[in-house]
Design a protein around this motif. Structure first.
Motif, PDB file in Angstrom:
ATOM      1  N   ARG A  11       4.918  -7.587  -3.542  1.00 11.60           N
ATOM      2  CA  ARG A  11       4.121  -8.813  -3.403  1.00 11.60           C
ATOM      3  C   ARG A  11       4.845 -10.017  -3.991  1.00 11.60           C
ATOM      4  O   ARG A  11       4.739 -11.129  -3.481  1.00 11.60           O
ATOM      5  CB  ARG A  11       2.773  -8.637  -4.089  1.00 11.60           C
ATOM      6  N   ASP A  12       5.560  -9.779  -5.085  1.00  8.00           N
ATOM      7  CA  ASP A  12       6.293 -10.833  -5.775  1.00  8.00           C
ATOM      8  C   ASP A  12       7.208 -10.159  -6.778  1.00  8.00           C
ATOM      9  O   ASP A  12       7.183  -8.925  -6.924  1.00  8.00           O
ATOM     10  CB  ASP A  12       5.324 -11.794  -6.474  1.00  8.00           C
ATOM     11  N   LEU A  13       7.995 -10.941  -7.503  1.00  8.75           N
ATOM     12  CA  LEU A  13       8.858 -10.364  -8.526  1.00  8.75           C
ATOM     13  C   LEU A  13       8.015  -9.646  -9.576  1.00  8.75           C
ATOM     14  O   LEU A  13       7.150 -10.246 -10.220  1.00  8.75           O
ATOM     15  CB  LEU A  13       9.689 -11.461  -9.186  1.00  8.75           C
ATOM     16  N   GLY A  14       8.253  -8.366  -9.727  1.00  7.41           N
ATOM     17  CA  GLY A  14       7.528  -7.589 -10.717  1.00  7.41           C
ATOM     18  C   GLY A  14       6.173  -7.094 -10.263  1.00  7.41           C
ATOM     19  O   GLY A  14       5.504  -6.376 -11.006  1.00  7.41           O
ATOM     20  N   LYS A  15       5.750  -7.421  -9.055  1.00  7.68           N
ATOM     21  CA  LYS A  15       4.442  -6.997  -8.546  1.00  7.68           C
ATOM     22  C   LYS A  15       4.655  -6.050  -7.364  1.00  7.68           C
ATOM     23  O   LYS A  15       4.838  -6.491  -6.227  1.00  7.68           O
ATOM     24  CB  LYS A  15       3.607  -8.201  -8.122  1.00  7.68           C
ATOM     25  N   TYR A  16       4.644  -4.757  -7.668  1.00  9.36           N
ATOM     26  CA  TYR A  16       4.977  -3.755  -6.672  1.00  9.36           C
ATOM     27  C   TYR A  16       3.875  -2.702  -6.562  1.00  9.36           C
ATOM     28  O   TYR A  16       3.290  -2.290  -7.564  1.00  9.36           O
ATOM     29  CB  TYR A  16       6.292  -3.060  -7.036  1.00  9.36           C
ATOM     30  N   GLU A  17       3.623  -2.278  -5.330  1.00 12.71           N
ATOM     31  CA  GLU A  17       2.649  -1.223  -5.064  1.00 12.71           C
ATOM     32  C   GLU A  17       3.329  -0.148  -4.226  1.00 12.71           C
ATOM     33  O   GLU A  17       3.849  -0.430  -3.147  1.00 12.71           O
ATOM     34  CB  GLU A  17       1.445  -1.774  -4.320  1.00 12.71           C
ATOM     35  N   ILE A  18       3.325   1.081  -4.734  1.00 15.74           N
ATOM     36  CA  ILE A  18       3.918   2.188  -3.992  1.00 15.74           C
ATOM     37  C   ILE A  18       2.919   2.646  -2.930  1.00 15.74           C
ATOM     38  O   ILE A  18       1.830   3.114  -3.243  1.00 15.74           O
ATOM     39  CB  ILE A  18       4.298   3.346  -4.928  1.00 15.74           C
ATOM     40  N   LEU A  19       3.310   2.499  -1.664  1.00 12.87           N
ATOM     41  CA  LEU A  19       2.440   2.858  -0.547  1.00 12.87           C
ATOM     42  C   LEU A  19       2.582   4.323  -0.165  1.00 12.87           C
ATOM     43  O   LEU A  19       1.644   4.937   0.343  1.00 12.87           O
ATOM     44  CB  LEU A  19       2.755   1.979   0.666  1.00 12.87           C
ATOM     45  N   GLY A  20       3.767   4.877  -0.390  1.00 13.79           N
ATOM     46  CA  GLY A  20       4.014   6.273  -0.058  1.00 13.79           C
ATOM     47  C   GLY A  20       5.341   6.719  -0.628  1.00 13.79           C
ATOM     48  O   GLY A  20       6.250   5.908  -0.821  1.00 13.79           O
ATOM     49  N   GLU A  21       5.458   8.002  -0.918  1.00 13.09           N
ATOM     50  CA  GLU A  21       6.706   8.549  -1.439  1.00 13.09           C
ATOM     51  C   GLU A  21       6.809  10.020  -1.084  1.00 13.09           C
ATOM     52  O   GLU A  21       5.828  10.638  -0.630  1.00 13.09           O
ATOM     53  CB  GLU A  21       6.819   8.340  -2.944  1.00 13.09           C
ATOM     54  N   SER A  22       7.966  10.600  -1.298  1.00 12.22           N
ATOM     55  CA  SER A  22       8.179  11.997  -0.951  1.00 12.22           C
ATOM     56  C   SER A  22       7.426  12.905  -1.919  1.00 12.22           C
ATOM     57  O   SER A  22       7.440  12.688  -3.135  1.00 12.22           O
ATOM     58  CB  SER A  22       9.672  12.337  -0.986  1.00 12.22           C
ATOM     59  N   THR A  23       6.774  13.903  -1.360  1.00 10.90           N
ATOM     60  CA  THR A  23       6.052  14.868  -2.184  1.00 10.90           C
ATOM     61  C   THR A  23       6.962  16.003  -2.648  1.00 10.90           C
ATOM     62  O   THR A  23       6.538  16.840  -3.446  1.00 10.90           O
ATOM     63  CB  THR A  23       4.867  15.465  -1.398  1.00 10.90           C
ATOM     64  N   ASP A  24       8.193  16.018  -2.149  1.00 11.73           N
ATOM     65  CA  ASP A  24       9.143  17.064  -2.557  1.00 11.73           C
ATOM     66  C   ASP A  24      10.561  16.486  -2.553  1.00 11.73           C
ATOM     67  O   ASP A  24      10.826  15.542  -3.277  1.00 11.73           O
ATOM     68  CB  ASP A  24       9.022  18.309  -1.659  1.00 11.73           C
ATOM     69  N   ASP A  25      11.443  17.022  -1.745  1.00  8.88           N
ATOM     70  CA  ASP A  25      12.833  16.555  -1.732  1.00  8.88           C
ATOM     71  C   ASP A  25      12.934  15.133  -1.189  1.00  8.88           C
ATOM     72  O   ASP A  25      12.223  14.755  -0.255  1.00  8.88           O
ATOM     73  CB  ASP A  25      13.694  17.462  -0.847  1.00  8.88           C
TER      74      ASP A  25
END
Length: 339
Positions: free
Chosen positions: A146-160
């Protein structure tokens, strides 16, 4: 304002000097590929020991290249996490010692934020907000910046992570570690469509990733196939296509959900030519823009650390405490906001 950046999160020792007004003055990276090649992966203890040997000569060399002395340095930025704890401690202790000796502040930097902002080292400006695909080492993440320092993780790996799967499949194809880039070269000789591998988790909603099933599927195909160069090239092509298609679909989904028109890709796998080409096509169709760092800044490097250090020093986000704290796990969502 001039910042010395130190990166030692895994198996690359990176050092750079970044100036607020003149930009990047100098940077060097030493990769430990040969050291770890016989083991098929990074050995943490060996990585840490090699950082100890390389870090001071690299700092001296980069300072000389930047025509700078300790009195020119206004702050020392170092990777505090995420990463291998032993490797992180080498950079952290070095940075803290130099900060004390030179009477300047130390700035602890999140390795993934540095990757996320690394395309800003290029001349093309990037405006917030944007979607970022971070594919570095043990991380595969889709992030709303969203801005410097304002981050939202929407998705990531559940394994490798993607990079890990590339290296593991490369070993099975007879390519020495790290084999991701060489696997891609092998794939260029492959025939498309001879093998078809699954695109994991695209048949369900959400932005999470899972690559362990694909890794197992491809591994079984390799082990049950007869060896010849063309056969292995065809498998490499099908594997790369499956990975790239999955990443493109997830990026498209993230852009659809947010309505954004800008996409950043960074980290080691962002250097993959097929991925860049397919994402460029997608963004042109959507009338959007794709941003990525030059190849030398895709892998771990000191330049991105120094750049983020400069930003954080300007707003006073520094650490004058001499205690040494590193964070092997450190989410982007835990970072203090820059503005």
């Amino acid at each position: 304002m001039r910042i010395l950046g130190i990166e030692t999160s895994c198996d690359e020792t990176g050092v750079a000097v970044y100036d607020k007004y003149q930009g990047l003055l100098a940077h060097q990276t030493y990769a430990q590929n040969i050291l770890h090649a016989d083991y098929g992966g990074v050995i943490p203890e060996l990585a840490a020991r090699d950082h100890i040997v390389k870090i001071i000569p690299l700092i001296l060399s980069v300072l000389d290249q930047a025509n700078s002395s300790p009195k020119d340095i206004n702050g020392i930025a170092y990777t505090a996490g995420p990463g291998l704890v032993g490797a992180l401690l080498v950079g952290a202790t070095t940075a803290k010692a130099l900060a004390y000796a030179w009477k300047v502040p130390a700035i602890d930097i999140n390795h993934m934020e540095a990757h996320l902002l690394s395309p800003m080292l290029e001349k093309t400006p990037i405006n917030f907000p944007f979607i970022a695909l971070l594919i570095s080492g043990g991380h595969t993440q889709l992030v709303l910046a969203r801005d410097l320092g304002k981050y939202e993780i929407l998705g990531e790996s559940t394994d490798d992570a993607v990079g890990e799967v590339f290296d593991k499949i490369a070993v099975l194809l007879g390519i020495k570690y790290p084999g991701g880039a060489l696997l891609s070269k092998m794939a260029q000789q492959g025939v498309s469509g001879r093998y078809i591998f699954p695109r994991p988790m695209i048949d369900r909603p959400g932005l999470s990733f899972s690559f362990s099933g694909l890794k197992t599927f491809v591994a079984r195909t390799i082990l049950s196939s007869f060896y010849n160069a063309q056969n292995y090239a065809d498998i490499a092509r099908a594997f790369e296509d499956a990975i790239v298609d999955t990443l493109v679909i997830k990026c498209r989904r993230a852009l659809d959900q947010t309505g954004l028109k800008s996409l950043v890709i960074s980290g080691g796998v962002s250097a993959n030519c097929v991925l860049r080409s397919n994402l460029l096509k997608m963004m042109r169709i959507r009338d959007g823009k794709l941003f990525y760092p030059r190849i030398e800044f895709c892998t771990d490097n000191g330049a991105m650390i120094a750049y983020v250090g400069c930003i954080r020093l300007q707003v006073g986000l520094i650490n004058r405490d001499l205690s040494i704290l590193v964070r092997p796990k450190w989410s982007l969502e835990e970072l203090p906001k820059i503005r």
